[in-house]
Design a protein around this motif. Sequence first.
Motif, PDB file in Angstrom:
ATOM      1  N   ILE A  85      55.748   9.349  -3.993  1.00 45.53           N
ATOM      2  CA  ILE A  85      55.209  10.716  -3.977  1.00 45.53           C
ATOM      3  C   ILE A  85      53.819  10.728  -4.604  1.00 45.53           C
ATOM      4  CG2 ILE A  85      55.547  13.075  -4.780  1.00 45.53           C
ATOM      5  CD1 ILE A  85      57.515  12.098  -2.586  1.00 45.53           C
ATOM      6  N   ALA A  86      53.683  10.044  -5.737  1.00 43.55           N
ATOM      7  CA  ALA A  86      52.365   9.948  -6.364  1.00 43.55           C
ATOM      8  C   ALA A  86      51.371   9.263  -5.439  1.00 43.55           C
ATOM      9  CB  ALA A  86      52.472   9.184  -7.684  1.00 43.55           C
ATOM     10  N   MET A  87      51.856   8.298  -4.689  1.00 45.67           N
ATOM     11  CA  MET A  87      50.961   7.565  -3.791  1.00 45.67           C
ATOM     12  C   MET A  87      50.478   8.437  -2.628  1.00 45.67           C
ATOM     13  SD  MET A  87      50.268   4.592  -4.955  1.00 45.67           S
ATOM     14  CE  MET A  87      49.679   3.701  -3.510  1.00 45.67           C
ATOM     15  N   VAL A  88      51.374   9.183  -1.988  1.00 45.07           N
ATOM     16  CA  VAL A  88      50.916  10.009  -0.863  1.00 45.07           C
ATOM     17  C   VAL A  88      50.038  11.160  -1.349  1.00 45.07           C
ATOM     18  CG1 VAL A  88      52.755   9.424   0.736  1.00 45.07           C
ATOM     19  CG2 VAL A  88      53.064  11.355  -0.826  1.00 45.07           C
ATOM     20  N   GLN A  89      50.248  11.599  -2.569  1.00 50.84           N
ATOM     21  CA  GLN A  89      49.358  12.609  -3.114  1.00 50.84           C
ATOM     22  C   GLN A  89      47.953  12.039  -3.303  1.00 50.84           C
ATOM     23  OE1 GLN A  89      51.554  13.819  -6.609  1.00 50.84           O
ATOM     24  NE2 GLN A  89      52.703  15.398  -5.504  1.00 50.84           N
ATOM     25  N   ASP A  90      47.891  10.781  -3.703  1.00 45.84           N
ATOM     26  CA  ASP A  90      46.585  10.127  -3.817  1.00 45.84           C
ATOM     27  C   ASP A  90      45.952   9.949  -2.445  1.00 45.84           C
ATOM     28  OD1 ASP A  90      44.629   8.380  -5.528  1.00 45.84           O
ATOM     29  OD2 ASP A  90      45.145   7.128  -3.810  1.00 45.84           O
ATOM     30  N   LEU A  91      46.751   9.548  -1.449  1.00 48.59           N
ATOM     31  CA  LEU A  91      46.235   9.400  -0.092  1.00 48.59           C
ATOM     32  C   LEU A  91      45.664  10.722   0.412  1.00 48.59           C
ATOM     33  CD1 LEU A  91      45.853   7.905   2.611  1.00 48.59           C
ATOM     34  CD2 LEU A  91      48.245   8.434   3.133  1.00 48.59           C
ATOM     35  N   ALA A  92      46.391  11.807   0.185  1.00 43.77           N
ATOM     36  CA  ALA A  92      45.933  13.119   0.633  1.00 43.77           C
ATOM     37  C   ALA A  92      44.644  13.524  -0.070  1.00 43.77           C
ATOM     38  CB  ALA A  92      47.012  14.165   0.388  1.00 43.77           C
ATOM     39  N   SER A  93      44.541  13.203  -1.340  1.00 52.55           N
ATOM     40  CA  SER A  93      43.322  13.571  -2.073  1.00 52.55           C
ATOM     41  C   SER A  93      42.114  12.810  -1.543  1.00 52.55           C
ATOM     42  CB  SER A  93      43.503  13.309  -3.571  1.00 52.55           C
ATOM     43  OG  SER A  93      43.548  11.913  -3.852  1.00 52.55           O
ATOM     44  N   ARG A  94      42.314  11.569  -1.133  1.00 53.08           N
ATOM     45  CA  ARG A  94      41.202  10.791  -0.580  1.00 53.08           C
ATOM     46  C   ARG A  94      40.820  11.301   0.810  1.00 53.08           C
ATOM     47  NH1 ARG A  94      41.189   4.824  -3.249  1.00 53.08           N
ATOM     48  NH2 ARG A  94      42.858   5.110  -4.764  1.00 53.08           N
ATOM     49  N   LEU A  95      41.814  11.854   1.522  1.00 58.78           N
ATOM     50  CA  LEU A  95      41.530  12.456   2.822  1.00 58.78           C
ATOM     51  C   LEU A  95      41.028  13.890   2.688  1.00 58.78           C
ATOM     52  CD1 LEU A  95      44.680  11.196   4.780  1.00 58.78           C
ATOM     53  CD2 LEU A  95      42.302  10.646   5.343  1.00 58.78           C
ATOM     54  N   GLU A  96      41.123  14.421   1.453  1.00 57.84           N
ATOM     55  CA  GLU A  96      40.728  15.808   1.153  1.00 57.84           C
ATOM     56  C   GLU A  96      41.556  16.804   1.968  1.00 57.84           C
ATOM     57  OE1 GLU A  96      36.486  16.063   1.687  1.00 57.84           O
ATOM     58  OE2 GLU A  96      36.071  14.879  -0.111  1.00 57.84           O
ATOM     59  N   VAL A  97      42.882  16.560   1.970  1.00 56.97           N
ATOM     60  CA  VAL A  97      43.811  17.459   2.640  1.00 56.97           C
ATOM     61  C   VAL A  97      44.981  17.754   1.699  1.00 56.97           C
ATOM     62  CG1 VAL A  97      43.202  16.596   4.932  1.00 56.97           C
ATOM     63  CG2 VAL A  97      45.124  15.557   3.691  1.00 56.97           C
ATOM     64  N   GLU A  98      45.808  18.726   2.079  1.00 56.85           N
ATOM     65  CA  GLU A  98      46.994  19.075   1.319  1.00 56.85           C
ATOM     66  C   GLU A  98      48.181  18.226   1.783  1.00 56.85           C
ATOM     67  OE1 GLU A  98      46.952  21.270  -1.189  1.00 56.85           O
ATOM     68  OE2 GLU A  98      44.784  21.525  -0.849  1.00 56.85           O
ATOM     69  N   VAL A  99      49.241  18.206   0.958  1.00 54.14           N
ATOM     70  CA  VAL A  99      50.474  17.503   1.316  1.00 54.14           C
ATOM     71  C   VAL A  99      51.530  18.524   1.716  1.00 54.14           C
ATOM     72  CG1 VAL A  99      52.326  15.989   0.535  1.00 54.14           C
ATOM     73  CG2 VAL A  99      49.999  15.594  -0.258  1.00 54.14           C
ATOM     74  N   LEU A 249      53.900   5.149  15.790  1.00 49.15           N
ATOM     75  CA  LEU A 249      53.869   3.980  16.652  1.00 49.15           C
ATOM     76  C   LEU A 249      52.629   3.986  17.543  1.00 49.15           C
ATOM     77  CD1 LEU A 249      55.579   1.504  17.559  1.00 49.15           C
ATOM     78  CD2 LEU A 249      56.484   2.955  19.379  1.00 49.15           C
ATOM     79  N   GLY A 250      51.937   2.849  17.604  1.00 48.02           N
ATOM     80  CA  GLY A 250      50.793   2.699  18.488  1.00 48.02           C
ATOM     81  C   GLY A 250      49.463   3.091  17.898  1.00 48.02           C
ATOM     82  N   ASP A 251      49.475   3.779  16.751  1.00 48.86           N
ATOM     83  CA  ASP A 251      48.219   4.280  16.181  1.00 48.86           C
ATOM     84  C   ASP A 251      47.647   3.246  15.218  1.00 48.86           C
ATOM     85  OD1 ASP A 251      46.116   5.693  15.032  1.00 48.86           O
ATOM     86  OD2 ASP A 251      47.213   7.590  15.029  1.00 48.86           O
ATOM     87  N   THR A 252      46.902   2.301  15.754  1.00 43.01           N
ATOM     88  CA  THR A 252      46.335   1.242  14.925  1.00 43.01           C
ATOM     89  C   THR A 252      45.203   1.746  14.036  1.00 43.01           C
ATOM     90  OG1 THR A 252      44.871   0.615  16.750  1.00 43.01           O
ATOM     91  CG2 THR A 252      46.959  -0.564  16.554  1.00 43.01           C
ATOM     92  N   VAL A 253      44.547   2.824  14.442  1.00 43.45           N
ATOM     93  CA  VAL A 253      43.457   3.375  13.628  1.00 43.45           C
ATOM     94  C   VAL A 253      44.003   3.907  12.312  1.00 43.45           C
ATOM     95  CG1 VAL A 253      41.687   5.171  13.502  1.00 43.45           C
ATOM     96  CG2 VAL A 253      42.032   3.919  15.634  1.00 43.45           C
ATOM     97  N   PHE A 254      45.052   4.730  12.386  1.00 44.79           N
ATOM     98  CA  PHE A 254      45.644   5.289  11.177  1.00 44.79           C
ATOM     99  C   PHE A 254      46.322   4.194  10.357  1.00 44.79           C
ATOM    100  CE2 PHE A 254      49.035   8.120   9.152  1.00 44.79           C
ATOM    101  CZ  PHE A 254      48.175   8.561   8.160  1.00 44.79           C
ATOM    102  N   GLN A 255      46.972   3.251  11.021  1.00 43.27           N
ATOM    103  CA  GLN A 255      47.607   2.146  10.311  1.00 43.27           C
ATOM    104  C   GLN A 255      46.576   1.354   9.508  1.00 43.27           C
ATOM    105  OE1 GLN A 255      48.924  -1.308  12.562  1.00 43.27           O
ATOM    106  NE2 GLN A 255      50.861  -1.333  11.444  1.00 43.27           N
ATOM    107  N   GLU A 256      45.430   1.071  10.109  1.00 46.07           N
ATOM    108  CA  GLU A 256      44.391   0.318   9.408  1.00 46.07           C
ATOM    109  C   GLU A 256      43.839   1.112   8.231  1.00 46.07           C
ATOM    110  OE1 GLU A 256      41.789  -2.838   8.528  1.00 46.07           O
ATOM    111  OE2 GLU A 256      43.642  -2.701   9.687  1.00 46.07           O
ATOM    112  N   TRP A 261      43.604   1.710   2.361  1.00 47.01           N
ATOM    113  CA  TRP A 261      43.857   2.544   1.179  1.00 47.01           C
ATOM    114  C   TRP A 261      44.834   1.844   0.234  1.00 47.01           C
ATOM    115  CZ3 TRP A 261      48.878   4.937   0.925  1.00 47.01           C
ATOM    116  CH2 TRP A 261      49.095   5.636  -0.277  1.00 47.01           C
ATOM    117  N   LEU A 262      45.900   1.254   0.773  1.00 44.99           N
ATOM    118  CA  LEU A 262      46.863   0.546  -0.067  1.00 44.99           C
ATOM    119  C   LEU A 262      46.211  -0.632  -0.786  1.00 44.99           C
ATOM    120  CD1 LEU A 262      50.075   0.504   2.165  1.00 44.99           C
ATOM    121  CD2 LEU A 262      49.766   1.717   0.001  1.00 44.99           C
TER     122      LEU A 262
END
Length: 280
Positions: A85-99, A249-256, A261-262
Amino acid sequence: MPSKSLLPVLALTAVTALLATGCTASTAGDVNADASGDAAASGAPAESRLDLIESRGSLTVCTTGDYRPFTYKDPETGGFSGIDIAMVQDLASRLEVEVEYVQTSWKDLMPDFLAGCDIGVGGVSISLARAEQAFFSDPVLDDGKTPITLCGKEELYDTVEEINAPGVRSITPIGGTNEIFADKNYPNGEIIRFEDNNTIFDEIVAGRADVMTTDAAEVKWVANEYPELCAVDPDHPFNFSQKAYLLPLGDTVFQEYVNQWLNLAANDGTYDAAKQPWWG
């Protein structure tokens, strides 16, 4: 119309021209088809989930909320906490979006994820069955199935053979890899399927079950929270598995993007900070 005597010459000329351009008659007609299929073959969608998340302004997260230390939903406040949960909150903050959280269950994780979540987290184990329907991020943790039982009884359940015995009550949550492991490895024992993963360990304390086999990461946390329970050699689990995040599935852009980020989070202290409240 050319005379019959000229037809072989014309045919040879046409073949020569095709060879000069690096094509054959059989492949020349497939060039456009191959070009149009390049994007699909690469696995990259026309529009990445990354674009949709940023335009929507939110990151939709599927999580069960019942698997500490990775994900937990407080029944009183409704708030989520945990390492992932802490990790996805960090991901969202870097994307500047809400969770936006979508609470699911282990049984419904994949259907709910496929219904519209951007990412699935909360101690999700990599499996080939899941890989048929979704991408995974890079692994975030090496793990494996490990028993936990009442302290003093560890030697009774330190092998698969001992747990797979008549009269041994092995408890497991419904859905997910714990139930799959129990069904495969304990056919001779008694398998108790339990709905509430948040209170499942109370069943062992109360004497209504003998042992539970779950991920080493979980039993280490549980052993610290329940003085009556002891992990059975968690550094040497019964099998090998890894935890990661579910991605479309199939979204290599988002996966990368998630993998980069990880990598950053593993090296800038973010992941260590997420673990600290749970594992110290």
